[in-house]
Motif scaffolding. Sequence first.
Motif: not given
Lengths: 484, 444
Positions: A290-298, A312-314, A471-484
């Motif tokens: 249902q959800t996925r949280f990935t950390k890494g380095v590019l 973050y994916q949901k 499958n960690v809990p992720l609120d939909d608010a995480v994905f809301v656009p950031r304008k600043e």
Amino acid sequence: MTLGMKWSRSGARVRLLVVALLALGLSPRVLSVETPVAAPPVDAAADEQAQIRDIVNRWLDALGGDWRIERLRFADYHSVISFGPGLPAIDTYVRATADGAYRYDYELPKFGRLTQAFDGQNAWQQNAELGFGLLSPAEHAQNLGGVDFRAPIKVGAYFPVRKLLPDATINGRRLRVIELTDRQGGQTKWFFDPTTGLRVHIEANIGPDVATVDFSDFRRVQGIQEPFHTVRHFGQQVVDVKMLSVLYNEPADPVLFALPAAWIDDTNEVQRVLNNYLRLSGAANLDRVQTRFTKGVLENAATGLKTATVTYQKRPNLFLNKQEAPGIGQTMQGFDGKTGWAWSELEGYRTMAGAELQQMIGGADLAGPLRLQAVCPLRKLLEETQDGDRRLVGIALATFQGPAGNFYFDTKTFYLVRAETFVQAGPSGQLKIVADFSDFRDVDGIMLPFVTTITNPAMRIVERVESVQQNVPLDDAVFVPRKE
Amino acid sequence: MPKIGALLLLLGVGLLRAEEAPAAAPPPADDWVDKREKTFATVWETVNESYYDATFGGVDWLAVREKYHGDLAAVADNDGLRRLLQRMLGELRRTHFAIMPREAAVFTPGERVRIGTTGVEVAYVENVVAIAGIKAGSAAAHLDLHPGDTIRRIDDRDIGVMGDYLKQAGCSPARCGLYLTQFISSRLRSAVGTKVTLTVRGLDGAERSVELTCEANEGPWSEPMGDFPSMPVECTVRHLPDRIDYLHFNIFARPIMKEVKSTLKSVPVDGALVIDLRGNPGGISIMASGISGWLSDHVFSMGTMHMRQGHIGYTVSPQTSAFLGPVAVLIDSGSASTSEIMAAGLQESGRARIFGEASPGAALPSQMKTLPTGDLLQYAVADVQTPKGVLIEGRGVTPDQAVKPSLADLAAGRDPVLDAAQQWLEAVRRHPAPSPTGQPRNQK
């Protein structure tokens, strides 16, 4: 049409086009003796059904009579489909038999002829450049419906429930209206011109929108009235179909419909590889994620620039990627289910559109691998190659817009280990890249690559995944656009 | 791969750098022969793989390798190797191909002593390099140096001879100006404590020599970006009469963004803006479109960088509270790379009027890579075209209104380029051109 449906990438549009196709061939007829499934036992109801019978029978007579339709064995249609200003029109040839065999030939502007056909056993499609594939049951059903030129004598079965609606006025014309309900519960309204008896308009509710089809320029062909001009509206999309010619009962060679023997082996092999990929990579387990949280380095190996990244994916496709790079600062990209957006310290805020948005949505799809075959219906088997100590089998995947890329699978593990494809880079950029996937690790039964190397002549970017949590809990608010 | 896409956008650094090797390069190590070979191979192969044009602009890059590899065995030290590699890269006849001495690059705060300052600013005026200004409070402020002085020599290098050489090599006046001012500026930014002797000629014709000592750069620095080193950052904001704001920054780097945004947000709605890109050699190229987003209420393209396998657009996305009033951009022969991309994009889109002198046409997005010797290779990976398809490299940006300052202007403290921009800004606000919607853009 099936082709138009895939271009739209919208299930809703699919239904519109199915409805519309009923008009490209012939118009369904409601047999005069059919009994509604749930007719109320009152005189009013009987009178209503009698009126419907009158409308439909009059329409059938206007078409040329059911006896003519019943004698049809073959049909050939040649039309031009336009999708709006600035988009190329598509020449389309359709051949069909009363037995249900069909062949659609679309002249794609860039890639030439695309054939979709059914020989009674196999429903297939092919383009010389993009590849071949089997049609899905839904695609086949749509194609079949579109060339069902004997549909008028089957309509009673198609629409068991019929209801008379008050007359409606469209473009100054008063029209008789009946509402038809199919066996799946789908409802359509048909509008008849009382002067001619012909059906001139269709409406169907598709989601929150109304799809419409308008028929005009009726001409008699071998005794049967055909609408030579059809216009379909759905949302902002307008599809204009101009019929150039119709020919009935010209026998068609069965070879036209048959799956070319040369492709059978390749088709089977492609299917085997893709099925093994889905099975062995644990893709089936994606249904449980249902959800996925990935950390890494590019790391851009060409410049030494290292970027910390979290994603973050949901489900179904909510997405947020944050990156922090020295000298550049923070950048973010996301999709909140409606808006694809990007923000960076150096470029500010923007929304995504077009191919970039499609890439965002596709990449955000947690169950993307499960949809690979649906998204890329055309495939080509590539020659097996040796890559170090492993052998790779390649499949070229394509959509109707063009090649999606070459995808290589390890013949032992059937993991997807390399993709040669294009990526959108910003609103108006595209780069050809090679992506190599390695260091596969089992995460909740799914084999995920922990190292991805992206190569282009201008760069070499290595993404190393440090951790994955599902499958960690992720609120939909995480994905809301950031304008600043 | 959306997350990869974000990183791809950052690949272009449009900055023209010229760094001279410090006087004392470290002696060759024991593994010199191996390191020399690997460094040569890295430079040649990097260009071979990443050069944006698969035909190398008609240059036989394989033959170039053979030509210079033949001389490699005779190269005894890193200075010699740098010269050989620089000659090899010079065969491409393109900007943004260079070898930067590691000893001149700054990656840590402790290394900031490697780039000092004398407080002397130079410009190419009347076909000579002249002192354009002297920073108040710097050591040079107390010396016998004055704006308008022509620089004849710096240490042992005769600037006139160098200029003649460049002209004979076919360089345009703007390119001559760029190379000469960059050369002198790099000397004037030598390591802290380095003494530099300037020989100048005043407007009276008299020559004099003055010794300067490079001091520490006490202002802000940019962060290193991978192999791209840190540099001193300067941003100047002035409020001119008649609600005209003036913005100047010396490089397109992250630290200036905050000040730029703040300035662009604070320009009065009925005001005007001057962006001074003179002497700005470029920097992070996407900042050209990023800054322009604060000047627009609609999406537009500033150009496209074309790579060997793909392209990336400089797309301007409008930002909330963008300044929509008239904008003047000042350029000169020192406005290179990202400065040119921004000036060209704003000019072609009609968003700004360009004042000053032609830019040098040195606008290739590039990257930096550490070589086995520790030196840095700057190499271009893309070419830039304006939306109308005009290549900036080799052509530059032609101002809408050419204004050439004179030595006398410098001496008198006049800035005719800025004056012309101010006059235009005042005029255009008095008599605004009708907008397509019939509404003044800055009223939205």
